[in-house]
Write a protein that holds these residues in place. Structure first.
Motif, short mmCIF file in Angstrom:
data_model
loop_
_atom_site.label_atom_id
_atom_site.label_comp_id
_atom_site.label_asym_id
_atom_site.label_seq_id
_atom_site.Cartn_x
_atom_site.Cartn_y
_atom_site.Cartn_z
N ALA A 149 -19.05 -13.58 13.63
CA ALA A 149 -20.15 -12.80 14.19
C ALA A 149 -21.11 -12.31 13.10
CB ALA A 149 -19.59 -11.61 14.97
N VAL A 150 -20.58 -11.94 11.95
CA VAL A 150 -21.41 -11.34 10.90
C VAL A 150 -21.88 -12.36 9.87
CG1 VAL A 150 -19.57 -10.67 9.27
CG2 VAL A 150 -21.62 -9.25 9.48
N LYS A 152 -23.33 -15.81 9.18
CA LYS A 152 -24.03 -16.90 9.87
C LYS A 152 -23.85 -18.25 9.19
CE LYS A 152 -25.57 -13.97 12.88
NZ LYS A 152 -24.97 -13.92 14.23
N TYR A 259 -18.94 -7.25 18.41
CA TYR A 259 -20.15 -8.08 18.35
C TYR A 259 -19.84 -9.56 18.60
CZ TYR A 259 -22.22 -3.85 16.47
OH TYR A 259 -22.66 -2.55 16.32
N LYS A 261 -20.44 -11.40 21.03
CA LYS A 261 -21.56 -12.13 21.65
C LYS A 261 -22.50 -12.73 20.61
CE LYS A 261 -21.74 -9.36 25.92
NZ LYS A 261 -21.31 -10.44 26.81
N GLU A 262 -22.53 -12.14 19.41
CA GLU A 262 -23.45 -12.60 18.37
C GLU A 262 -22.96 -13.85 17.66
OE1 GLU A 262 -24.77 -9.45 15.81
OE2 GLU A 262 -25.21 -8.13 17.50
N ILE A 263 -21.80 -14.37 18.05
CA ILE A 263 -21.38 -15.68 17.54
C ILE A 263 -22.26 -16.77 18.13
CG2 ILE A 263 -19.51 -17.38 17.53
CD1 ILE A 263 -17.54 -15.04 17.42
N SER A 264 -22.61 -16.64 19.39
CA SER A 264 -23.51 -17.59 20.06
C SER A 264 -24.83 -17.71 19.30
CB SER A 264 -23.75 -17.13 21.49
OG SER A 264 -24.61 -18.00 22.17
N GLU A 290 -20.27 -15.31 24.55
CA GLU A 290 -21.30 -16.09 25.23
C GLU A 290 -21.13 -17.57 24.89
OE1 GLU A 290 -25.13 -14.38 24.36
OE2 GLU A 290 -24.75 -12.65 25.66
#
Length: 328
Positions: A149-150, A152, A259, A261-264, A290
């Motif tokens: 998630a953190v 990228k 967090y 969802k922020e993997i998507s 997601e």
């Protein structure tokens, strides 16, 4: 930077794993530092027939309380045979990695350990740094999702028999802990800090996986792996050693998957056993994440069945296709 990420031979050059050596794979021991300056020990696996190509890389961590000579090493070596450059590492404060005191865990530092492994892989001449994924097993599954998630740079993440350690430590199994019980635990842990401060060293929990009789089946399964030749390793916290008593403190106050969802739009593959007591961790993580995401339930498999593949239940074909597709 060159010094921080140089490969350094460790003390034991022999084969000290709980699984057989694969002659189709090159192996060497390496070390590198994480962002907190802690030196991590790891095993680097590469396919012998790799030639001069830059390959996709995969960092592997877990289970919680295990060492790189156990499950993570097996996953790493197997995926190297299938064409990836892989790295199985000992988390901070455990195994052959650095950090004092020993046998303590941290949701923050152990998430960082995954990113440090990505740092190291990305500096290897055999790795394409734009094609790096990670695998988290058991408690390091939650760490892997948090790291993805953190960070990228991680292009795909897979978990196997995943635990969310912050959830189970703060809420108990199946979220059964009441507010009163949680408060009592925090009171006890807070008082333990005084005792540790007075003695100058942290007290340890009772030895892990030493059975006394009457335990739940999943605890019997853990002991069958960690305390028998099948999976025993002298350096593993879970092989009759123990975490510090205050290890749960930071886990009880820091939800790992906030967090997710922020993997998507990067893909997630969650693998779990049909009969695993921990299955609900992957199911709720899947619901919260997601797209693109996939939940693969292995028929008949328990939690520990996905540690060492003695029943041939680990879906290595699926892991291979997942990373081939998503680390193009």
């Amino acid at each position: 930077m060159a010094t921080s990420f140089s490969a350094i031979a460790q003390t034991n050059d022999g084969w000290d794993k709980t699984f057989p050596k694969n002659e189709k794979v090159d192996h060497r021991k390496v070390s590198f530092k994480n962002r907190y300056g802690i030196t991590l020990a790891a095993d680097l696996y590469q396919p012998k027939d790799r030639g001069d190509k830059r390959l996709a890389g995969i960092a592997v961590g877990g289970p919680f309380g295990a060492v790189k000579e156990q499950s993570s090493g097996l996953y790493a070596q197997t995926m190297a045979e299938r064409g990836f450059v892989t790295l199985a590492f000992d988390p901070s404060y455990t195994g052959e990695s650095g950090g004092e005191p020993r046998n303590v865990a941290s949701p923050d530092i152990n998430t960082e350990d995954f990113s440090a492994a990505v740092d190291f892989l990305g500096l290897q001449p055999s790795v394409d740094r734009e094609r790096i994924g990670i695998i988290g097993i058991c408690g390091w599954g939650g760490m892997a999702l948090n790291a993805t998630a953190v960070d990228k740079r991680i292009k795909a993440v897979a978990t196997s028999t995943m635990y969310d350690m912050t959830r189970v430590m703060s809420k108990g199994y199946n979220d059964s802990v009441t507010k009163e019980e949680r408060t009592k635990t925090l009171e006890q842990l807070s008082q333990q800090r005084w005792k540790d401060a007075e003695s100058g060293t942290p007290a340890l929990q009772p030895p892990y996986n030493v059975l006394k009789g009457g335990e739940a089946q999943f605890l019997v399964d853990y002991a069958d792996y960690y305390m028998k030749p099948r999976g025993y390793h002298v350096r593993a916290v879970n092989s009759g050693n123990a975490w510090t008593q205050t290890t749960p403190l930071s886990f009880m106050n820091m939800p790992l998957l906030t967090y997710i969802k922020e993997i998507s739009p990067r893909p997630i593959l969650l693998i779990h056993g049909e009969k695993a007591h921990s299955r609900y961790f992957s199911e709720t993580a899947y619901e919260a994440a997601e797209e693109p995401k996939e939940l693969l339930i292995i028929p008949g498999a328990s939690h520990v069945d996905l540690y060492d593949d003695q029943k041939k239940l680990i879906p290595f074909d699926k892991l291979t296709s997942f990373f081939n597709e998503n680390l193009k």
